[in-house]
Write a protein that holds these residues in place. Structure first.
Motif, PDB file in Angstrom:
ATOM      1  N   UNK A 146       7.629   4.017  -2.347  1.00  0.00           N
ATOM      2  CA  UNK A 146       7.515   3.933  -3.810  1.00  0.00           C
ATOM      3  C   UNK A 146       6.523   2.872  -4.264  1.00  0.00           C
ATOM      4  N   UNK A 147       6.235   1.902  -3.399  1.00  0.00           N
ATOM      5  CA  UNK A 147       5.375   0.751  -3.727  1.00  0.00           C
ATOM      6  C   UNK A 147       5.999  -0.159  -4.761  1.00  0.00           C
ATOM      7  N   UNK A 148       7.293   0.017  -5.038  1.00  0.00           N
ATOM      8  CA  UNK A 148       7.972  -0.846  -6.012  1.00  0.00           C
ATOM      9  C   UNK A 148       8.361  -2.190  -5.399  1.00  0.00           C
ATOM     10  N   UNK A 149       8.659  -2.179  -4.081  1.00  0.00           N
ATOM     11  CA  UNK A 149       9.055  -3.420  -3.421  1.00  0.00           C
ATOM     12  C   UNK A 149       7.822  -4.301  -3.214  1.00  0.00           C
ATOM     13  N   UNK A 150       8.006  -5.564  -3.341  1.00  0.00           N
ATOM     14  CA  UNK A 150       6.912  -6.509  -3.129  1.00  0.00           C
ATOM     15  C   UNK A 150       7.095  -7.143  -1.751  1.00  0.00           C
ATOM     16  N   UNK A 151       6.178  -6.864  -0.879  1.00  0.00           N
ATOM     17  CA  UNK A 151       6.266  -7.384   0.482  1.00  0.00           C
ATOM     18  C   UNK A 151       4.948  -8.016   0.883  1.00  0.00           C
ATOM     19  N   UNK A 152       5.009  -8.899   1.864  1.00  0.00           N
ATOM     20  CA  UNK A 152       3.785  -9.521   2.375  1.00  0.00           C
ATOM     21  C   UNK A 152       3.154  -8.691   3.478  1.00  0.00           C
ATOM     22  N   UNK A 153       3.945  -7.764   4.044  1.00  0.00           N
ATOM     23  CA  UNK A 153       3.437  -6.913   5.117  1.00  0.00           C
ATOM     24  C   UNK A 153       3.268  -5.487   4.644  1.00  0.00           C
ATOM     25  N   UNK A 154       3.691  -4.562   5.484  1.00  0.00           N
ATOM     26  CA  UNK A 154       3.558  -3.146   5.166  1.00  0.00           C
ATOM     27  C   UNK A 154       4.496  -2.746   4.036  1.00  0.00           C
ATOM     28  N   UNK A 155       4.076  -1.741   3.268  1.00  0.00           N
ATOM     29  CA  UNK A 155       4.925  -1.230   2.191  1.00  0.00           C
ATOM     30  C   UNK A 155       6.207  -0.651   2.781  1.00  0.00           C
ATOM     31  N   UNK A 156       7.270  -0.660   1.990  1.00  0.00           N
ATOM     32  CA  UNK A 156       8.586  -0.249   2.455  1.00  0.00           C
ATOM     33  C   UNK A 156       8.748   1.272   2.347  1.00  0.00           C
ATOM     34  N   UNK A 157       9.317   1.858   3.377  1.00  0.00           N
ATOM     35  CA  UNK A 157       9.608   3.284   3.377  1.00  0.00           C
ATOM     36  C   UNK A 157      10.231   3.698   4.696  1.00  0.00           C
ATOM     37  N   UNK A 158      10.789   4.889   4.737  1.00  0.00           N
ATOM     38  CA  UNK A 158      11.290   5.445   5.992  1.00  0.00           C
ATOM     39  C   UNK A 158      10.109   5.656   6.920  1.00  0.00           C
ATOM     40  N   UNK A 159      10.267   5.306   8.198  1.00  0.00           N
ATOM     41  CA  UNK A 159       9.104   5.298   9.085  1.00  0.00           C
ATOM     42  C   UNK A 159       9.311   6.123  10.343  1.00  0.00           C
ATOM     43  N   UNK A 160       8.363   7.035  10.566  1.00  0.00           N
ATOM     44  CA  UNK A 160       8.218   7.714  11.855  1.00  0.00           C
ATOM     45  C   UNK A 160       7.392   6.771  12.723  1.00  0.00           C
TER      46      UNK A 160
END
Length: 461
Positions: free
Chosen positions: A329-343
Protein backbone atom coordinates in the motif's frame (compact mmCIF):
# COMPACT_ATOMS: atom_id res chain seq x y z
CA UNK A 1 5.48 -80.24 -52.54
CA UNK A 2 6.32 -76.63 -53.39
CA UNK A 3 7.31 -75.56 -56.84
CA UNK A 4 9.67 -72.74 -57.66
CA UNK A 5 8.03 -69.89 -59.48
CA UNK A 6 9.41 -69.00 -62.87
CA UNK A 7 11.28 -65.66 -62.95
CA UNK A 8 8.70 -63.84 -65.15
CA UNK A 9 5.83 -65.03 -62.95
CA UNK A 10 7.74 -63.96 -59.85
CA UNK A 11 8.10 -60.47 -61.26
CA UNK A 12 4.41 -60.30 -62.06
CA UNK A 13 3.36 -61.43 -58.60
CA UNK A 14 5.89 -59.12 -56.93
CA UNK A 15 4.48 -56.24 -58.90
CA UNK A 16 0.96 -57.12 -57.77
CA UNK A 17 2.10 -57.38 -54.16
CA UNK A 18 3.99 -54.07 -54.28
CA UNK A 19 1.04 -52.41 -56.02
CA UNK A 20 -1.22 -53.70 -53.24
CA UNK A 21 1.20 -52.31 -50.63
CA UNK A 22 1.13 -48.91 -52.27
CA UNK A 23 -2.64 -49.00 -52.45
CA UNK A 24 -2.76 -49.90 -48.76
CA UNK A 25 -0.41 -47.08 -47.80
CA UNK A 26 -2.39 -44.57 -49.86
CA UNK A 27 -5.63 -45.73 -48.26
CA UNK A 28 -4.38 -44.70 -44.82
CA UNK A 29 -4.98 -41.04 -45.73
CA UNK A 30 -8.66 -40.32 -45.15
CA UNK A 31 -10.95 -37.75 -46.71
CA UNK A 32 -10.95 -35.60 -43.55
CA UNK A 33 -7.17 -35.15 -43.68
CA UNK A 34 -6.09 -37.78 -41.17
CA UNK A 35 -3.27 -40.20 -41.94
CA UNK A 36 -2.83 -43.41 -39.97
CA UNK A 37 0.67 -43.96 -38.57
CA UNK A 38 -0.02 -47.61 -37.74
CA UNK A 39 -1.81 -50.05 -40.03
CA UNK A 40 -2.58 -52.55 -37.27
CA UNK A 41 -0.41 -55.22 -38.86
CA UNK A 42 3.23 -54.13 -38.99
CA UNK A 43 5.70 -51.69 -37.46
CA UNK A 44 6.74 -50.37 -40.83
CA UNK A 45 7.79 -46.73 -40.50
CA UNK A 46 8.76 -47.12 -36.82
CA UNK A 47 12.05 -47.88 -35.06
CA UNK A 48 13.05 -48.39 -31.42
CA UNK A 49 15.43 -45.86 -29.84
CA UNK A 50 17.06 -45.46 -26.44
CA UNK A 51 16.47 -48.79 -24.71
CA UNK A 52 15.71 -52.43 -25.41
CA UNK A 53 12.10 -52.83 -24.34
CA UNK A 54 10.10 -54.97 -26.76
CA UNK A 55 7.28 -53.80 -29.03
CA UNK A 56 4.82 -56.26 -30.54
CA UNK A 57 1.43 -56.13 -32.22
CA UNK A 58 -1.66 -57.52 -30.50
CA UNK A 59 -5.26 -57.02 -31.63
CA UNK A 60 -4.60 -53.96 -33.80
CA UNK A 61 -2.50 -52.30 -31.07
CA UNK A 62 1.21 -51.65 -30.60
CA UNK A 63 2.17 -53.15 -27.25
CA UNK A 64 5.26 -52.01 -25.37
CA UNK A 65 6.62 -54.57 -22.91
CA UNK A 66 8.84 -53.47 -20.02
CA UNK A 67 12.26 -55.03 -19.56
CA UNK A 68 14.77 -54.91 -16.70
CA UNK A 69 18.13 -53.16 -16.88
CA UNK A 70 17.42 -50.98 -19.90
CA UNK A 71 16.75 -47.23 -20.12
CA UNK A 72 13.57 -45.61 -21.41
CA UNK A 73 12.67 -47.04 -24.81
CA UNK A 74 10.81 -45.16 -27.52
CA UNK A 75 9.20 -46.67 -30.60
CA UNK A 76 9.68 -43.70 -32.89
CA UNK A 77 8.48 -42.72 -36.32
CA UNK A 78 11.15 -42.72 -38.97
CA UNK A 79 9.49 -39.63 -40.38
CA UNK A 80 9.96 -36.20 -38.82
CA UNK A 81 6.97 -33.89 -38.40
CA UNK A 82 6.68 -30.15 -37.86
CA UNK A 83 3.18 -28.74 -37.32
CA UNK A 84 0.49 -31.34 -36.71
CA UNK A 85 -2.45 -32.63 -34.74
CA UNK A 86 -1.95 -36.14 -33.36
CA UNK A 87 -4.58 -38.40 -31.85
CA UNK A 88 -4.17 -41.88 -30.37
CA UNK A 89 -5.55 -44.22 -27.74
CA UNK A 90 -3.27 -45.34 -24.91
CA UNK A 91 -3.79 -47.94 -22.19
CA UNK A 92 -1.68 -48.78 -19.15
CA UNK A 93 -2.45 -52.00 -17.30
CA UNK A 94 -0.59 -51.49 -14.03
CA UNK A 95 -0.20 -48.41 -11.84
CA UNK A 96 3.52 -49.09 -11.48
CA UNK A 97 3.96 -48.45 -15.19
CA UNK A 98 4.67 -45.11 -16.81
CA UNK A 99 4.55 -44.02 -20.42
CA UNK A 100 4.26 -41.03 -22.70
CA UNK A 101 4.25 -39.75 -26.24
CA UNK A 102 7.26 -37.90 -27.62
CA UNK A 103 6.15 -34.80 -29.50
CA UNK A 104 8.71 -33.36 -31.91
CA UNK A 105 11.15 -35.81 -30.33
CA UNK A 106 14.92 -35.53 -30.77
CA UNK A 107 17.66 -38.18 -30.71
CA UNK A 108 21.35 -38.08 -29.78
CA UNK A 109 22.83 -41.06 -31.61
CA UNK A 110 26.19 -40.80 -29.88
CA UNK A 111 24.56 -41.20 -26.46
CA UNK A 112 21.65 -43.29 -27.75
CA UNK A 113 19.34 -40.91 -25.92
CA UNK A 114 15.90 -39.60 -26.83
CA UNK A 115 15.11 -36.10 -25.61
CA UNK A 116 12.54 -33.35 -26.03
CA UNK A 117 8.84 -32.77 -25.43
CA UNK A 118 6.98 -35.73 -23.95
CA UNK A 119 3.26 -35.83 -23.18
CA UNK A 120 2.96 -37.84 -19.99
CA UNK A 121 0.94 -40.98 -19.22
CA UNK A 122 1.03 -41.28 -15.44
CA UNK A 123 -1.27 -43.83 -13.73
CA UNK A 124 0.20 -43.28 -10.27
CA UNK A 125 -1.32 -41.24 -7.45
CA UNK A 126 0.41 -38.10 -8.77
CA UNK A 127 -1.77 -38.38 -11.91
CA UNK A 128 0.03 -35.97 -14.25
CA UNK A 129 -1.21 -37.60 -17.46
CA UNK A 130 -1.29 -35.14 -20.33
CA UNK A 131 1.31 -32.91 -18.70
CA UNK A 132 4.36 -31.95 -20.73
CA UNK A 133 7.82 -33.12 -19.67
CA UNK A 134 11.07 -32.15 -21.41
CA UNK A 135 12.67 -35.59 -21.52
CA UNK A 136 16.43 -35.73 -20.72
CA UNK A 137 16.72 -31.94 -20.92
CA UNK A 138 14.83 -29.35 -18.80
CA UNK A 139 12.43 -31.56 -16.87
CA UNK A 140 8.81 -30.61 -16.25
CA UNK A 141 7.40 -27.80 -18.36
CA UNK A 142 3.74 -28.32 -17.46
CA UNK A 143 3.14 -30.39 -14.31
CA UNK A 144 -0.49 -30.94 -13.44
CA UNK A 145 -0.27 -28.96 -10.23
CA UNK A 146 -1.07 -26.20 -12.75
CA UNK A 147 -4.29 -27.96 -13.75
CA UNK A 148 -5.47 -30.18 -10.88
CA UNK A 149 -8.90 -30.84 -12.41
CA UNK A 150 -7.25 -32.60 -15.36
CA UNK A 151 -5.68 -35.16 -13.03
CA UNK A 152 -9.01 -37.01 -13.02
CA UNK A 153 -9.09 -37.56 -16.79
CA UNK A 154 -6.80 -40.60 -17.18
CA UNK A 155 -8.26 -44.06 -16.46
CA UNK A 156 -6.02 -46.98 -15.47
CA UNK A 157 -6.72 -50.20 -17.35
CA UNK A 158 -8.77 -48.43 -20.04
CA UNK A 159 -7.93 -46.89 -23.38
CA UNK A 160 -7.48 -43.13 -22.98
CA UNK A 161 -7.86 -40.81 -25.95
CA UNK A 162 -4.99 -38.34 -26.36
CA UNK A 163 -5.06 -35.28 -28.59
CA UNK A 164 -1.82 -33.34 -29.09
CA UNK A 165 -1.60 -30.14 -31.10
CA UNK A 166 1.90 -28.98 -32.02
CA UNK A 167 1.43 -25.86 -34.11
CA UNK A 168 4.05 -23.14 -34.38
CA UNK A 169 5.63 -22.69 -30.96
CA UNK A 170 2.55 -23.90 -29.08
CA UNK A 171 1.82 -27.40 -27.77
CA UNK A 172 -1.61 -28.21 -26.34
CA UNK A 173 -2.88 -31.50 -24.96
CA UNK A 174 -6.19 -33.18 -24.14
CA UNK A 175 -6.89 -36.48 -22.38
CA UNK A 176 -10.35 -38.00 -22.91
CA UNK A 177 -11.58 -34.61 -24.08
CA UNK A 178 -10.27 -32.78 -21.01
CA UNK A 179 -7.95 -29.81 -21.76
CA UNK A 180 -4.73 -30.50 -19.89
CA UNK A 181 -1.55 -28.60 -20.82
CA UNK A 182 -0.69 -25.50 -22.83
CA UNK A 183 2.96 -24.64 -23.46
CA UNK A 184 4.54 -21.96 -25.63
CA UNK A 185 8.16 -22.88 -26.30
CA UNK A 186 10.41 -22.38 -29.31
CA UNK A 187 13.19 -24.88 -28.64
CA UNK A 188 12.13 -27.55 -31.17
CA UNK A 189 10.09 -26.86 -34.32
CA UNK A 190 10.09 -30.43 -35.62
CA UNK A 191 10.88 -33.99 -34.62
CA UNK A 192 9.62 -37.56 -34.53
CA UNK A 193 6.70 -39.05 -32.63
CA UNK A 194 7.68 -41.68 -30.07
CA UNK A 195 5.78 -44.17 -27.90
CA UNK A 196 7.44 -44.72 -24.55
CA UNK A 197 8.06 -47.76 -22.39
CA UNK A 198 9.57 -46.37 -19.21
CA UNK A 199 12.62 -47.89 -17.59
CA UNK A 200 11.90 -50.19 -14.63
CA UNK A 201 15.50 -50.38 -13.44
CA UNK A 202 16.47 -53.81 -12.15
CA UNK A 203 13.11 -54.69 -10.56
CA UNK A 204 12.07 -58.11 -11.97
CA UNK A 205 8.55 -57.74 -10.52
CA UNK A 206 7.81 -55.00 -13.06
CA UNK A 207 9.17 -56.88 -16.08
CA UNK A 208 6.70 -57.87 -18.79
CA UNK A 209 4.13 -55.19 -17.99
CA UNK A 210 2.37 -53.84 -21.01
CA UNK A 211 1.38 -50.46 -22.43
CA UNK A 212 -0.94 -50.33 -25.44
CA UNK A 213 -1.17 -47.80 -28.29
CA UNK A 214 -3.71 -47.86 -31.11
CA UNK A 215 -5.71 -45.67 -33.51
CA UNK A 216 -2.62 -43.52 -34.07
CA UNK A 217 -3.40 -40.85 -36.64
CA UNK A 218 -2.05 -37.46 -37.66
CA UNK A 219 -3.02 -34.34 -39.58
CA UNK A 220 -0.30 -32.17 -41.09
CA UNK A 221 -2.22 -29.87 -43.44
CA UNK A 222 -5.18 -27.47 -43.14
CA UNK A 223 -4.95 -27.75 -39.37
CA UNK A 224 -7.96 -26.65 -37.38
CA UNK A 225 -6.96 -26.17 -33.72
CA UNK A 226 -9.50 -27.21 -31.13
CA UNK A 227 -10.78 -24.50 -28.80
CA UNK A 228 -9.02 -24.61 -25.42
CA UNK A 229 -11.40 -23.69 -22.61
CA UNK A 230 -10.66 -20.35 -20.97
CA UNK A 231 -9.15 -20.13 -17.52
CA UNK A 232 -6.16 -22.42 -17.98
CA UNK A 233 -2.65 -21.30 -17.14
CA UNK A 234 -0.18 -21.12 -20.03
CA UNK A 235 3.50 -21.92 -19.47
CA UNK A 236 5.61 -19.81 -21.79
CA UNK A 237 9.36 -19.78 -22.22
CA UNK A 238 9.08 -17.21 -25.01
CA UNK A 239 10.17 -13.99 -23.36
CA UNK A 240 7.74 -11.16 -22.68
CA UNK A 241 4.99 -12.37 -24.99
CA UNK A 242 1.43 -13.50 -24.55
CA UNK A 243 -0.42 -16.03 -26.66
CA UNK A 244 -3.66 -14.92 -28.30
CA UNK A 245 -5.39 -17.31 -25.92
CA UNK A 246 -3.93 -15.46 -22.91
CA UNK A 247 -4.92 -12.07 -24.28
CA UNK A 248 -8.50 -13.24 -24.76
CA UNK A 249 -8.41 -14.77 -21.27
CA UNK A 250 -7.57 -11.46 -19.62
CA UNK A 251 -3.80 -11.62 -19.21
CA UNK A 252 -1.59 -8.58 -19.72
CA UNK A 253 2.14 -7.99 -19.55
CA UNK A 254 3.51 -5.96 -16.66
CA UNK A 255 6.88 -5.84 -18.42
CA UNK A 256 7.11 -5.79 -22.21
CA UNK A 257 10.86 -6.40 -22.41
CA UNK A 258 11.80 -2.98 -23.67
CA UNK A 259 10.48 -0.24 -21.38
CA UNK A 260 9.70 0.53 -17.75
CA UNK A 261 6.16 1.60 -18.62
CA UNK A 262 3.77 0.84 -15.77
CA UNK A 263 6.47 0.91 -13.06
CA UNK A 264 7.79 3.59 -10.72
CA UNK A 265 9.95 3.95 -7.66
CA UNK A 266 8.38 2.88 -4.38
CA UNK A 267 9.68 6.20 -3.03
CA UNK A 268 8.49 8.52 -5.77
CA UNK A 269 6.47 8.97 -8.93
CA UNK A 270 9.35 8.40 -11.38
CA UNK A 271 11.27 5.29 -12.30
CA UNK A 272 14.69 5.14 -10.56
CA UNK A 273 17.39 6.84 -12.62
CA UNK A 274 20.05 4.37 -11.48
CA UNK A 275 20.35 0.73 -10.53
CA UNK A 276 17.43 -0.70 -12.48
CA UNK A 277 18.19 -1.44 -16.14
CA UNK A 278 16.59 -3.10 -19.17
CA UNK A 279 18.75 -5.03 -21.62
CA UNK A 280 17.92 -7.84 -24.08
CA UNK A 281 14.40 -8.16 -22.74
CA UNK A 282 15.51 -8.48 -19.11
CA UNK A 283 14.80 -6.14 -16.17
CA UNK A 284 17.63 -6.21 -13.61
CA UNK A 285 18.55 -4.60 -10.32
CA UNK A 286 22.29 -3.96 -10.08
CA UNK A 287 24.66 -5.32 -7.45
CA UNK A 288 25.40 -2.85 -4.67
CA UNK A 289 26.14 -3.38 -0.98
CA UNK A 290 23.62 -6.09 -0.09
CA UNK A 291 21.46 -3.76 1.98
CA UNK A 292 17.67 -3.68 1.84
CA UNK A 293 16.42 -0.99 -0.56
CA UNK A 294 19.14 1.49 0.45
CA UNK A 295 21.03 1.81 -2.83
CA UNK A 296 18.56 2.19 -5.70
CA UNK A 297 15.23 1.37 -4.10
CA UNK A 298 12.31 -0.92 -4.86
CA UNK A 299 10.03 -0.47 -7.84
CA UNK A 300 6.24 -0.92 -7.82
CA UNK A 301 3.47 -1.14 -10.40
CA UNK A 302 1.62 2.10 -10.96
CA UNK A 303 -1.63 0.16 -10.79
CA UNK A 304 -2.97 -1.66 -7.77
CA UNK A 305 -4.51 -5.14 -7.71
CA UNK A 306 -6.93 -7.09 -5.55
CA UNK A 307 -7.50 -10.69 -6.72
CA UNK A 308 -5.04 -11.78 -9.39
CA UNK A 309 -2.85 -14.43 -10.99
CA UNK A 310 0.72 -13.11 -11.17
CA UNK A 311 3.47 -14.90 -13.08
CA UNK A 312 7.13 -13.94 -13.45
CA UNK A 313 10.53 -15.38 -14.27
CA UNK A 314 13.55 -14.55 -12.14
CA UNK A 315 17.26 -15.33 -12.16
CA UNK A 316 19.54 -15.19 -9.13
CA UNK A 317 23.25 -14.61 -8.91
CA UNK A 318 25.29 -16.38 -6.23
CA UNK A 319 24.33 -15.32 -2.73
CA UNK A 320 21.58 -13.00 -3.98
CA UNK A 321 18.44 -11.83 -2.19
CA UNK A 322 15.32 -10.16 -3.55
CA UNK A 323 11.57 -10.60 -3.46
CA UNK A 324 8.25 -10.00 -5.17
CA UNK A 325 5.77 -8.33 -2.84
CA UNK A 326 2.03 -7.96 -3.21
CA UNK A 327 -0.66 -5.92 -1.45
CA UNK A 328 1.89 -3.14 -1.03
CA UNK A 329 0.00 0.00 0.00
CA UNK A 330 3.00 2.31 0.59
CA UNK A 331 1.14 3.67 3.62
CA UNK A 332 3.70 2.35 6.11
CA UNK A 333 6.78 4.46 6.63
CA UNK A 334 9.90 2.34 6.68
CA UNK A 335 13.61 2.92 6.27
CA UNK A 336 14.01 -0.24 4.20
CA UNK A 337 11.80 -2.03 1.73
CA UNK A 338 8.11 -1.19 1.49
CA UNK A 339 5.81 -3.44 3.51
CA UNK A 340 3.82 -6.20 1.84
CA UNK A 341 3.34 -9.95 1.56
CA UNK A 342 6.51 -11.33 0.00
CA UNK A 343 7.31 -14.19 -2.34
CA UNK A 344 10.91 -14.71 -1.24
CA UNK A 345 13.64 -14.82 -3.89
CA UNK A 346 16.88 -16.12 -2.39
CA UNK A 347 19.97 -18.22 -2.89
CA UNK A 348 19.14 -20.63 -0.06
CA UNK A 349 22.59 -22.19 0.01
CA UNK A 350 24.65 -19.02 0.24
CA UNK A 351 22.56 -16.22 1.73
CA UNK A 352 22.39 -16.12 5.55
CA UNK A 353 18.72 -15.10 5.57
CA UNK A 354 17.78 -18.69 4.70
CA UNK A 355 18.89 -19.76 8.20
CA UNK A 356 16.90 -17.03 9.95
CA UNK A 357 13.20 -16.79 10.69
CA UNK A 358 11.38 -19.96 11.74
CA UNK A 359 11.70 -23.40 10.17
CA UNK A 360 12.97 -22.05 6.86
CA UNK A 361 10.22 -19.50 6.33
CA UNK A 362 12.67 -17.11 4.69
CA UNK A 363 13.78 -19.50 1.97
CA UNK A 364 13.09 -19.35 -1.76
CA UNK A 365 9.39 -19.11 -2.74
CA UNK A 366 8.28 -18.97 0.92
CA UNK A 367 5.80 -16.41 2.20
CA UNK A 368 8.59 -14.43 3.81
CA UNK A 369 8.81 -14.79 7.61
CA UNK A 370 5.40 -16.50 7.73
CA UNK A 371 5.09 -19.80 5.80
CA UNK A 372 7.85 -22.11 4.55
CA UNK A 373 7.70 -23.28 0.97
CA UNK A 374 7.40 -27.05 0.61
CA UNK A 375 9.66 -27.56 -2.40
CA UNK A 376 11.83 -30.33 -3.80
CA UNK A 377 15.35 -29.71 -5.14
CA UNK A 378 14.47 -31.34 -8.46
CA UNK A 379 11.96 -28.57 -9.18
CA UNK A 380 14.36 -25.74 -8.37
CA UNK A 381 16.64 -24.38 -11.08
CA UNK A 382 20.31 -23.75 -10.44
CA UNK A 383 21.70 -20.32 -9.65
CA UNK A 384 22.13 -18.50 -12.94
CA UNK A 385 19.15 -20.28 -14.55
CA UNK A 386 15.64 -18.88 -14.93
CA UNK A 387 12.98 -19.93 -12.44
CA UNK A 388 9.23 -19.45 -12.89
CA UNK A 389 7.44 -17.85 -9.95
CA UNK A 390 3.70 -17.50 -9.55
CA UNK A 391 1.34 -16.01 -6.96
CA UNK A 392 -2.42 -16.55 -7.17
CA UNK A 393 -4.78 -14.55 -4.96
CA UNK A 394 -8.39 -15.67 -5.38
CA UNK A 395 -11.38 -13.38 -4.71
CA UNK A 396 -12.08 -15.37 -1.51
CA UNK A 397 -8.55 -14.51 -0.21
CA UNK A 398 -7.15 -17.98 -0.76
CA UNK A 399 -3.50 -17.53 -1.80
CA UNK A 400 -1.07 -19.91 -3.50
CA UNK A 401 2.67 -19.74 -4.28
CA UNK A 402 4.21 -21.77 -7.11
CA UNK A 403 7.79 -22.46 -8.13
CA UNK A 404 8.40 -23.83 -11.63
CA UNK A 405 4.82 -25.00 -11.88
CA UNK A 406 4.72 -26.75 -8.48
CA UNK A 407 2.49 -25.39 -5.74
CA UNK A 408 4.72 -24.88 -2.70
CA UNK A 409 2.32 -23.30 -0.21
CA UNK A 410 -1.21 -21.96 0.28
CA UNK A 411 -3.01 -19.98 2.95
CA UNK A 412 -6.12 -17.92 3.67
CA UNK A 413 -5.38 -14.23 3.87
CA UNK A 414 -7.08 -12.76 6.94
CA UNK A 415 -7.89 -16.11 8.60
CA UNK A 416 -7.18 -16.82 12.26
CA UNK A 417 -4.28 -19.07 11.29
CA UNK A 418 -2.85 -16.31 9.13
CA UNK A 419 -3.20 -13.68 11.85
CA UNK A 420 -1.56 -15.99 14.38
CA UNK A 421 1.43 -16.32 12.05
CA UNK A 422 1.64 -12.55 11.64
CA UNK A 423 1.51 -12.07 15.42
CA UNK A 424 4.64 -14.19 15.78
CA UNK A 425 6.56 -12.51 12.97
CA UNK A 426 8.47 -9.30 12.23
CA UNK A 427 5.20 -7.90 10.86
CA UNK A 428 3.34 -7.98 14.18
CA UNK A 429 3.77 -4.22 14.65
CA UNK A 430 1.89 -3.41 11.44
CA UNK A 431 -1.88 -3.27 11.97
CA UNK A 432 -3.84 -5.54 9.62
CA UNK A 433 -0.64 -6.51 7.84
CA UNK A 434 -1.26 -7.98 4.38
CA UNK A 435 -5.03 -7.56 4.56
CA UNK A 436 -5.52 -4.48 2.38
CA UNK A 437 -8.25 -4.74 -0.25
CA UNK A 438 -5.74 -3.94 -2.97
CA UNK A 439 -2.12 -2.99 -3.40
CA UNK A 440 0.86 -2.60 -5.72
CA UNK A 441 3.16 -5.37 -6.97
CA UNK A 442 6.76 -4.70 -5.89
CA UNK A 443 10.17 -5.90 -7.10
CA UNK A 444 12.77 -5.57 -4.39
CA UNK A 445 16.23 -4.05 -4.37
CA UNK A 446 18.17 -5.96 -1.72
CA UNK A 447 21.61 -4.90 -2.89
CA UNK A 448 22.20 -7.96 -5.12
CA UNK A 449 22.06 -8.57 -8.86
CA UNK A 450 18.73 -10.22 -9.67
CA UNK A 451 16.90 -10.26 -13.00
CA UNK A 452 13.25 -10.51 -14.06
CA UNK A 453 11.34 -11.08 -17.29
CA UNK A 454 7.99 -12.28 -18.63
CA UNK A 455 6.04 -10.60 -15.83
CA UNK A 456 2.33 -11.01 -16.52
CA UNK A 457 -0.91 -10.70 -14.59
CA UNK A 458 -4.57 -11.60 -14.86
CA UNK A 459 -7.14 -9.98 -12.59
CA UNK A 460 -9.56 -12.48 -11.07
CA UNK A 461 -13.21 -11.80 -10.36
Amino acid sequence: MFKKLSFPLTLVLSGIICFSCEQKKESTATADGWTSLFDGESLEGWKALGGEAEFVIEDDAIVGISKVNTPNTFLSTEKVFSDYILELDLKIEDETSNSGVMTRGQYNAEKNRVFGYQVEADPKERAWSGGIYDEARRGWLYPLSLNPEARKAFKLGEYNHYRIEAIGNEIKTWVNGQPVAYVMDDMDSQGFIGLQVHSIGSNPDHAGRKTYFKNIKIQTENLQPKAFEKGHYVVSTVDNKLTEYEKEDGWKLLFNGSSNEGWRSANGEEFPSKGWSISDGVLSIAESDGSESQSYGDIVTKDTYSAFDLSFQFKLTEGANSGVKYFVTLDEKTSGSAIGLEYQILDDERHPDAKKGKDGNRTLSSLYDLITADKQPRFTKKIGEWNQGRVVVYPNNHVEHYLNGIKVLEYERGSKEYRDLVAGSKYAKWEDFGEAEEGHILLQDHGNLVSFKSIKIKELK
